[in-house]
Design a protein around this motif. Sequence first.
Motif, short mmCIF file in Angstrom:
data_model
loop_
_atom_site.label_atom_id
_atom_site.label_comp_id
_atom_site.label_asym_id
_atom_site.label_seq_id
_atom_site.Cartn_x
_atom_site.Cartn_y
_atom_site.Cartn_z
N ASP A 653 0.83 -1.21 0.00
CA ASP A 653 0.00 0.00 0.00
C ASP A 653 0.86 1.26 0.00
OD1 ASP A 653 -2.22 -1.55 0.02
OD2 ASP A 653 -2.60 -1.36 2.17
N LYS A 654 1.95 1.21 0.74
CA LYS A 654 2.85 2.36 0.81
C LYS A 654 3.46 2.67 -0.54
CE LYS A 654 7.30 3.57 2.91
NZ LYS A 654 8.31 3.13 3.89
N TRP A 655 3.93 1.63 -1.21
CA TRP A 655 4.61 1.85 -2.49
C TRP A 655 3.62 2.18 -3.60
CZ3 TRP A 655 9.36 2.98 -1.98
CH2 TRP A 655 10.11 2.41 -0.94
N ILE A 656 2.42 1.62 -3.53
CA ILE A 656 1.39 2.01 -4.50
C ILE A 656 1.04 3.48 -4.33
CG2 ILE A 656 -1.04 1.69 -5.12
CD1 ILE A 656 -0.71 -1.27 -4.51
N SER A 657 0.95 3.92 -3.08
CA SER A 657 0.65 5.32 -2.83
C SER A 657 1.75 6.22 -3.37
CB SER A 657 0.47 5.54 -1.33
OG SER A 657 0.12 6.87 -1.05
N LEU A 658 3.01 5.82 -3.17
CA LEU A 658 4.14 6.63 -3.68
C LEU A 658 4.19 6.63 -5.21
CD1 LEU A 658 6.92 5.55 -1.16
CD2 LEU A 658 5.94 7.84 -1.40
N ALA A 659 3.78 5.53 -5.81
CA ALA A 659 3.85 5.44 -7.27
C ALA A 659 2.67 6.11 -7.97
CB ALA A 659 3.92 3.97 -7.70
N SER A 660 1.59 6.34 -7.24
CA SER A 660 0.36 6.84 -7.87
C SER A 660 0.54 8.17 -8.59
CB SER A 660 -0.76 6.91 -6.84
OG SER A 660 -0.39 7.73 -5.74
N PRO A 661 1.27 9.19 -8.04
CA PRO A 661 1.43 10.43 -8.82
C PRO A 661 2.13 10.19 -10.15
CG PRO A 661 2.04 10.78 -6.53
CD PRO A 661 1.88 9.32 -6.70
N TRP A 662 3.10 9.26 -10.17
CA TRP A 662 3.81 8.99 -11.41
C TRP A 662 2.93 8.25 -12.41
CZ3 TRP A 662 8.04 11.73 -11.70
CH2 TRP A 662 8.69 12.10 -10.51
N ILE A 663 2.09 7.37 -11.91
CA ILE A 663 1.14 6.69 -12.80
C ILE A 663 0.15 7.70 -13.40
CG2 ILE A 663 -0.68 4.95 -12.93
CD1 ILE A 663 0.75 3.46 -10.68
N ILE A 664 -0.28 8.66 -12.57
CA ILE A 664 -1.19 9.69 -13.06
C ILE A 664 -0.51 10.54 -14.13
CG2 ILE A 664 -2.46 11.78 -12.40
CD1 ILE A 664 -2.92 10.42 -9.66
N LEU A 665 0.76 10.86 -13.92
CA LEU A 665 1.51 11.63 -14.92
C LEU A 665 1.58 10.87 -16.25
CD1 LEU A 665 4.51 13.12 -12.90
CD2 LEU A 665 2.74 14.40 -14.12
N ILE A 666 1.80 9.57 -16.18
CA ILE A 666 1.86 8.75 -17.40
C ILE A 666 0.50 8.76 -18.10
CG2 ILE A 666 2.17 6.41 -18.28
CD1 ILE A 666 4.21 5.98 -16.01
N CYS A 667 -0.57 8.62 -17.32
CA CYS A 667 -1.92 8.65 -17.91
C CYS A 667 -2.18 9.97 -18.62
CB CYS A 667 -2.97 8.42 -16.83
SG CYS A 667 -2.96 6.76 -16.11
N CYS A 668 -1.80 11.07 -17.98
CA CYS A 668 -2.02 12.39 -18.59
C CYS A 668 -1.22 12.55 -19.87
CB CYS A 668 -1.67 13.49 -17.59
SG CYS A 668 -2.79 13.58 -16.17
#
Length: 989
Positions: A653-668
């Motif tokens: 959960d911790k690492w998913i939370s940390l990775a989420s902004p970068w995943i959002i950047l990729i989606c955008c």
Amino acid sequence: MRLRSGVFASSCLLVEALGVALFLRGFFPLPVRSLPRSEARRDPPAEPAPPGSGMVSNWTKIPPPLFKKVVIVLIDALRDDFVFGSKGKQFMPYTTQVIEKGTSHSFIAEAKPPTVTMPRIKALTTGSIPGFIDVIVNLNSPALLDDNLIWQAKTAGKRIIFYGDDTWVKLFPKHFVEYDGTTSFFVSDFTEVDDNVTRHLDRVLKREDWDILILHYLGLDHIGHMTGPNSPLVGPKLHEMDNILKKIHISLLSKEGESSLPNLLVVCGDHGMSETGNHGGSSEGEVHTPLLFISSAFEKRSGPLTQPKLVQQTDLATTLAVGLGLPISRNSVGNLILPVVGDKTMREQLRFLHLNGFQLSRLLQENTPAYEKDPGYEHFKIAEKSHGNWIKLYLDGNNSEILLNLGKKVLKQYLEALKTLSSSLSKQVAQYDMYSMLVGTVIVLEVLFLLLLITPKALSSRAEFEVPLSPPLFSLLFYLVCLMLCAVHVIVCTSAESLCYFCSMSWLTAVGVMVLISALMCGILSAIGKILESSRVPVKNPVVSNSSWSEVDVLILTGTIGHVLSLGASSFIEEEHQTWYFLINTLCLALCQELCRNYFLLKEGDPQHSITLKQSFDNVKEAYECKNIDIPAAGDSKLGKVTSSAEFIKGSDKWISLASPWIILICCRLLRSLNQTGVQWAHRPDFGHWLTSSEHKSELSFLAAVSLVMIFILVQRKCSLVSKIAMALGLLGVYSYRAAIGNIIFPWQHDSKDISKGITEARFVYVFVLGIVFTGTKDLLKSQVISADSSVKSIGLWEVYSGLVLLAALLFRPHNLPVLVFCLLIQTMMTKCIWRPLKFDAAQITIMHYWFGQAFFYFQGNSNGIATVDVSAGFVGLDSYVEIPAIFLTAFATYAGPLLWAIHLLCYLSSEVSRNSAAMGHGCFCYALVRSIPVAVYIILVTSLRYHLFIWSVFSPKLLYEGMHVFITAVICLFFTAMDQNQSRKVQD
């Protein structure tokens, strides 16, 4: 009386919507007109009098017609490159041959924005430049009462037949001896609209009982709206038009006798189309249309083909009036296209140009007090004097070369004068209603100031405050301001020379607006007085605040201010999507920093660490308890247990939370590649163009199927079982609808013979949309009326939201379905991995929702130009044009991004039971505030830039978008307020 901040914000937005509507009505007035049509048929001017005494020209009547019959073929959305480019040579061989080797004159006609059908028909028939507001009334065309070519022809006894777009029938009622109108708004139809026109041709062409035949073909425009200019359907449609032109041309030639006048065939377009297939803006593809004059009266073309000359679309009305022997329309700003009359004698050509110049100079006199100083008027008087000298030589019987050279000189002088007069009139045919604009601006600014002054109290822990009015102190001021404003209103309305919309309103309505302005002003003064009073009172036992601005707060403030300031530049408005893309990318980086700080940089001795541990405990409790149960505060012993057992969200959960902004950047970043928008790079190919090409229909079908499955997975998690089944069947219906109209294919479909309008499939989806929304509304009413627990309201809101997602999936074009998928995915990730761990307050989350909603508006392919409005969405599931549903569906499809993010905000705030009960009110207030700031500033900017070069092509369309966004935001805030009522009862209890 105490007022909830949500109720106050909704009321302010409704008032602001009134001010914006009044400003729009003043900014987009009806154009200034000449004398009434009944006075337009005066005797024409005689030729200029020769110098000296005793010599008078005897030519005082309108010149006789040059053509016997005129056929006007208007092909909707016909771009110039469809005729003069490679598509023309490939699909329109007969027309190309006539252009290159036949008796014709070809031009490129430039249309002024807005490039939509009804204003363009007005320009073609009156020669005037319609008001920009005509883009709005385009859906419901009133009768055209101005002097125009059709009225002049009917008054002169010409028999006119019309077939095609029923906009003509609405504009010119009782003008046609025979007509058959077809609605232009059912854009899913490519064939029937044109077949309904062509089926009359054979019968009409054999008859002699008509003088003017007008044919308006719509199929090409509908193909552009649905599939774009590069669609494989464009070529066959152009070939169909070529065959029709061939039939008409051959028939006209066969009817010409040696003694009769020649016939004329005019081929034109009302507007072009953009690279996405829409129109309404000012790109080259939208404003450049072909204009062909084909007649045996012209000399056969010889030599190499040159680039067609650029003329104005308004020139057609003047040229046809001369060709038909009719007076030129009084409001026309067009110039005679000289090559069309180039084979006539010099005296006739000069006569035509003199009539055109006289009409333009008279229109200038009626609209400009200092007309004598206008360069165009001066040039016309010089040309008129030279014309008189030429007539003296002509009447003296001089046939030398001197007469010919002087005639050429006078022609050149007339053409220069016409060009200058037309340019001057084009800038003066419409004037701003400054009084209405001023009243609207005052209302909008007062609302903004009131919202800013109330902000500290509105965002307090209880989200309520006393209404800022003090009757004992301000009653006298209120009445004095009302009396002063009413006096100003009387003075302005009795002394104004031009018609003012606000003055034309009833006195009761005007007084009501004055009372509203006075009340807002007193409210502002009262709020300022309370702020000053509270600042003088010493605070007992002052507490030093530990609150400080985080990087996210600074980013939100600077981003909002920066975006507002950027609205003053036309380039930033054209490419506004870049601003929002930059802001959300920067926001993701700031969120990443916040997550890293919370997970790695806070030490155990830090007080913030204890707060974070308590928030972690709250999250764990939320996962295992019902959401309607209040969560007790955690003590130190509980914190210790949670620390020893969970140790602050360990593991994945911790690492998913940390990775989420970068995943959002990729989606955008992926979404940016899907649709090119704006102006500078809109013509460049994008992934959407690649998907919509006929060669990649299989890939598009696969992507659409995967997207629909992902939408179901992301939405169904909070829905009831019945809604899940309805959602699954509805998404299946979406795929069936797109396959039925030929956008995508079924796995078992190998050809497109079964393509239909998809009406049954779309209505099948509408049933499930209404069913899901009804189920959600039932839960909402239950939670509001019976005061059930908050979980019922949360489920009801989510089901309403899921129903809107299903509607968006139906209205979005197949290649845009990934936009909907990424929207849901980003919302899910930010809810679970960012907002809950970081515990942002409602104001911060509201502004983040607003930013992402704005970004997704552009991810859909929208822009600040009218051309990107997908009008085809307004006809999904309709077999005829129905105004109210069409407007609603088009508006929803256009603003789906901001709407879905706003409703998701409501769902999120209602589901967060650990939050303060005032969170909903905070969210509503912030949403109203961030929408009011750019609107108020932009209204001031547009007023100051109203004479800017790009005012109609850039600033005005953006103003329409801003106005529409205000109305939509007002509806959203009303929904917020309705959902916040039970919270209001809790606070009062």
